[in-house]
Design an enzyme around this catalytic site. Structure first.
Site, PDB file in Angstrom:
ATOM      1  CD  GLN A  12      -2.864 -42.735 -15.806  1.00 48.58           C
ATOM      2  OE1 GLN A  12      -1.909 -43.486 -15.793  1.00 48.58           O
ATOM      3  NE2 GLN A  12      -2.882 -41.608 -15.115  1.00 48.58           N
ATOM      4  CG  ASP A  58     -18.993 -26.161 -32.442  1.00 47.66           C
ATOM      5  OD1 ASP A  58     -19.986 -25.425 -32.679  1.00 47.66           O
ATOM      6  OD2 ASP A  58     -18.173 -26.509 -33.311  1.00 47.66           O
ATOM      7  CB  SER A 123      -1.938 -30.404 -12.609  1.00 49.56           C
ATOM      8  OG  SER A 123      -0.548 -30.559 -12.507  1.00 49.56           O
ATOM      9  CD  GLU A 125       4.205 -29.042 -13.441  1.00 45.84           C
ATOM     10  OE1 GLU A 125       4.531 -27.904 -13.793  1.00 45.84           O
ATOM     11  OE2 GLU A 125       5.018 -29.901 -13.080  1.00 45.84           O
ATOM     12  CE1 TYR A 147      -0.714 -30.507 -18.296  1.00 47.96           C
ATOM     13  CE2 TYR A 147      -0.170 -29.903 -16.042  1.00 47.96           C
ATOM     14  CZ  TYR A 147      -0.816 -30.731 -16.937  1.00 47.96           C
ATOM     15  OH  TYR A 147      -1.574 -31.779 -16.473  1.00 47.96           O
ATOM     16  CE  LYS A 151      -4.533 -29.827 -16.309  1.00 47.55           C
ATOM     17  NZ  LYS A 151      -5.798 -30.596 -16.370  1.00 47.55           N
ATOM     18  NE  ARG A 181       1.268 -40.816 -15.901  1.00 52.34           N
ATOM     19  CZ  ARG A 181       0.716 -39.619 -15.842  1.00 52.34           C
ATOM     20  NH1 ARG A 181      -0.144 -39.237 -16.765  1.00 52.34           N
ATOM     21  NH2 ARG A 181       1.021 -38.808 -14.871  1.00 52.34           N
TER      22      ARG A 181
HETATM   23  P1  GDP Z   1       5.913 -34.848 -14.644  1.00 56.27           P
HETATM   24  O1  GDP Z   1       6.221 -34.737 -13.189  1.00 56.27           O
HETATM   25  O2  GDP Z   1       4.455 -34.627 -14.918  1.00 56.27           O
HETATM   26  O3  GDP Z   1       6.778 -34.019 -15.514  1.00 56.27           O
HETATM   27  O4  GDP Z   1       6.120 -36.425 -14.999  1.00 56.27           O
HETATM   28  P2  GDP Z   1       7.326 -37.229 -15.700  1.00 56.27           P
HETATM   29  O5  GDP Z   1       7.022 -38.665 -15.451  1.00 56.27           O
HETATM   30  O6  GDP Z   1       7.506 -36.824 -17.121  1.00 56.27           O
HETATM   31  O7  GDP Z   1       8.643 -36.786 -14.898  1.00 56.27           O
HETATM   32  C1  GDP Z   1       8.796 -37.079 -13.543  1.00 56.27           C
HETATM   33  C2  GDP Z   1      10.254 -36.804 -13.128  1.00 56.27           C
HETATM   34  O8  GDP Z   1      11.126 -37.783 -13.694  1.00 56.27           O
HETATM   35  C3  GDP Z   1      10.786 -35.443 -13.579  1.00 56.27           C
HETATM   36  O9  GDP Z   1      11.431 -34.835 -12.470  1.00 56.27           O
HETATM   37  C4  GDP Z   1      11.803 -35.787 -14.658  1.00 56.27           C
HETATM   38  O10 GDP Z   1      12.908 -34.858 -14.711  1.00 56.27           O
HETATM   39  C5  GDP Z   1      12.307 -37.147 -14.174  1.00 56.27           C
HETATM   40  N1  GDP Z   1      12.923 -37.948 -15.236  1.00 56.27           N
HETATM   41  C6  GDP Z   1      14.136 -38.513 -15.192  1.00 56.27           C
HETATM   42  N2  GDP Z   1      14.413 -39.169 -16.330  1.00 56.27           N
HETATM   43  C7  GDP Z   1      13.322 -39.029 -17.138  1.00 56.27           C
HETATM   44  C8  GDP Z   1      12.998 -39.504 -18.444  1.00 56.27           C
HETATM   45  O11 GDP Z   1      13.784 -40.199 -19.111  1.00 56.27           O
HETATM   46  N3  GDP Z   1      11.755 -39.183 -18.930  1.00 56.27           N
HETATM   47  C9  GDP Z   1      10.858 -38.423 -18.196  1.00 56.27           C
HETATM   48  N4  GDP Z   1       9.639 -38.156 -18.717  1.00 56.27           N
HETATM   49  N5  GDP Z   1      11.164 -37.958 -16.965  1.00 56.27           N
HETATM   50  C10 GDP Z   1      12.360 -38.258 -16.431  1.00 56.27           C
END
Ligand code: GDP
Length: 317
Positions: A12, A58, A123, A125, A147, A151, A181
């Protein structure tokens, strides 16, 4: 004209960055994995088929061959979830690969008698589950996932290189979203499903934790922060964030509203299988340093971000 080398060129952020640098007239080289060669690549990008998991020589050899003025390290495993399944791969591609690139950049700079400016995409994170909010550049780095740990290694390596006089900057990016995304992220999962419901092709949206809060920004703004950081005379660390947190529920409500659906609650289901064992709840960034030193500011509000993502689905579907 200057030369840039971008890792993660097909992601992205890599896509937005490559397009921007090409539009500015730079020569842009990108690392592209074999499996991404068939995908849509920006016209004008000089493609190098190489993976961040490639042998050190490389990776270093490519930096020496391209001898870029700017090296943007955006590549790595793309999600926290995948890092739990593949922690060793994550440590390599999101961690030690940065050290190899940093060292190669230092050597090329020395040999050519000029800087190879290094930009690391870190990040939020790296902060793990921070005890305070908002976080800034002085918040302790205490990752809680493979992760975040990878990072964090790259982030620390950048700080160490900088303390030895190398031009190396780390941008600590909070969640940043766009129509590009993948649907594995909650924002795009929501906008693509809401668009499908509005078009009569789906009947419900199944999510995990609706109360999770994130500081969501607009990806092109975060790419703008990277470019501003690299063009600044002094390298440093910068938190890049909007400073505003919203819940997943807020995002859902805004997305349905944009699609013209007001009574959305019956359409949303919570599946406990989608809840995460550990989920940082207080990730909000304080980007004061980026705002004051780089003149950076987000261009899009939360509502603007949701609207742009929902509207883009109409063309996708
Ligand atoms: P992240 O913060 O990098 O892990 O980005 P995500 O978009 O995967 O998740 C953001 C937040 O959305 C987290 O707190 C997840 O627990 C919450 N979440 C709730 N429902 C969902 C779902 O169905 N898919 C994902 N990916 N996250 C979810």
């Amino acid at each position: 004209m200057s030369t840039a080398l971008v890792t993660g060129a097909t992601g992205q952020d890599g896509g937005y960055l490559v397009e921007r640098l090409l539009a500015e007239g730079h020569e842009v080289h990108g690392l592209v994995r074999r499996e991404d060669l068939g995908g849509r690549l920006p016209d004008g990008l000089v493609v190098h088929e190489l993976d961040l998991g490639a042998p050190d020589d490389d990776l270093a050899g490519l930096v020496e061959h391209v001898a870029p003025h700017e090296l943007y390290n955006l590549g790595g495993v793309s999600s926290v979830a995948r890092s739990w399944a593949e922690p060793v791969l994550t440590a390599r591609v999101s961690g030690t690969a940065a050290l190899v690139l940093l060292e190669a950049a230092r050597r090329v700079g020395e040999r050519r008698g000029r800087e190879v400016r290094f930009l690391q995409a870190a990040s939020a994170e790296i902060f793990g589950e921070p005890p305070t909010a908002p976080q800034d550049e002085d918040t302790p780095v205490r990752p809680v996932s493979p992760y975040g740990a990878a990072k964090a290694l790259a982030h620390h390596a950048v700080g160490i290189a900088r303390s030895r006089g190398q031009y190396a900057t780390s941008v600590v990016l909070y969640n940043h979203e766009s129509p590009r995304r993948p649907t594995t992220f909650v924002t795009r999962k929501i906008t693509s499903t809401v668009a499908a419901i509005a078009a009569g092709r789906a009947d419900r949206l199944v999510l995990g934790n609706l109360d999770a809060r994130r500081d969501w920004g607009w990806a092109p703004d975060y790419v703008d922060a990277m470019v501003r950081a690299v063009r600044h005379d002094t390298p440093d660390d910068y938190v890049v964030a909007t400073g505003e947190a919203h819940t997943v529920r807020d995002f859902v409500a805004a997305a349905f509203a944009r699609a013209g659906i007001e009574d959305w609650e019956p359409l949303v289901e919570v599946d406990p299988a989608l809840l995460r064992p550990a989920d940082p709840s207080l990730l909000v960034g304080d980007a004061t340093r980026a705002r004051t030193r780089l003149g950076w500011a987000p261009t899009t509000t939360f509502e603007g971000l949701v609207a742009a993502m929902v509207d883009a689905e109409r063309f996708e579907n």
